[in-house]
Design an enzyme around this catalytic site. Structure first.
Site, short mmCIF file in Angstrom:
data_model
loop_
_atom_site.label_atom_id
_atom_site.label_comp_id
_atom_site.label_asym_id
_atom_site.label_seq_id
_atom_site.Cartn_x
_atom_site.Cartn_y
_atom_site.Cartn_z
CG MET A 1 27.11 40.23 35.47
SD MET A 1 26.12 38.89 34.75
CE MET A 1 27.40 37.90 33.98
CG ASP A 2 33.47 42.04 40.93
OD1 ASP A 2 33.78 40.85 41.15
OD2 ASP A 2 34.20 42.99 41.25
#
Length: 274
Positions: free
Chosen positions: A41-42
């Site tokens: 989850m960047d």
């Protein structure tokens, strides 16, 4: 009157979107569906910075995006979902940022325990994976409560990698394998192998009971794994949409599944040859 009409229109729009989504999912299920999807989850902090939002706002919106992804994965009949929530490397960030993130994680873990939560609605069983002794006592206790409370859920398994890096997981597995071999040697077990094998290491991985991921989706366009599931991802399809995590939506999941189906035969063949 206008308000009632507005609510009706909003509900009709929502119902139509749900119908279209289910139609698309029914078409997707004609082909092979990933059993395990993992997410890096960047982009939460960059999303907030780009929009001049307050600290922590990106992570809060990222949580909403995660809940949507979990719902879509459930509807697609994906059995395992893994998320990279907090790396061991993240402890090197500013203390106030680490503390803020940990507080948010604790709040969201406690939200899992509410009866009306998505976790109970969809029968999600939660595991926290990583070097949990690095967490504060309050976060660790909340994680243990969530795992205990969802023990009887079985439709979807959510693995939350927290205080995790793949190198730490591999090191842990090697250390546990050495301890096991030493104990067997001291007991004089006749059938014990003297050398540590790949099977020994895999048995002691944090995620030993979970199938390897079929797809890893990393947002923000990055193609690095960043020390995430290195051991498990030898034959995993990596998808890198250019959007930031809070922007991820149903269409990005659909594209990832289509890419997986397109490459399924090749990936399966390579896995059989290994």
């Amino acid at each position: 009157m206008d308000k009632r009409n507005g609510n009706k229109a909003s509900q009709l729009c929502e119902d139509l979107c749900t119908f279209i989504r289910r139609c698309i999912l029914s078409v997707l299920t004609v082909g092979p569906v990933p059993r395990h999807i993992a997410f890096i989850m960047d982009g939460n902090r960059r999303y907030a910075k780009n929009r001049n939002l307050e600290d922590g706002a990106g992570h809060k919106l990222g949580y909403v995006a995660l809940m949507n992804m979990l719902k879509y994965c459930y509807e697609l009949d994906v059995k395992y979902v893994t998320i990279y929530a907090f790396s061991i490397e993240n402890f090197k960030r500013r203390p106030e940022e680490v503390q803020s993130t940990m507080q948010l994680i604790k709040e969201k873990i406690e939200g899992m325990l509410r009866e009306e939560s998505l976790f109970n609605q969809y029968g999600v069983r939660v595991y926290f994976v990583g070097n949990l002794k690095l967490l504060s006592e309050s976060v660790k206790l909340s994680a243990e409560k969530a795992m205990e409370a969802t023990t009887h859920n079985s439709k979807v398994v959510l693995l939350v990698c927290i205080a995790y890096t793949s190198t730490d997981e591999i090191l842990h597995a090697v250390e546990e394998s050495c301890r096991e071999k030493r104990a067997e040697f001291r007991k004089g077990m006749e059938n014990s192998e003297s050398l540590i094998t790949v099977t020994d290491i895999e048995k002691h991985m944090y995620m030993a009971d979970v199938p390897n991921p079929d797809v890893i989706i990393r947002t923000s366009g990055e193609t690095r794994l960043s020390n995430f599931l290195l051991w498990q991802s030898a034959y995993t399809l990596l998808c890198s949409p250019s959007i930031l995590w809070p922007e991820i939506g149903f269409r990005h999941l659909v594209r990832a599944v289509l890419d997986y189906q397109r490459n399924f035969a090749y990936l399966e063949q390579k896995q059989k040859q290994s």
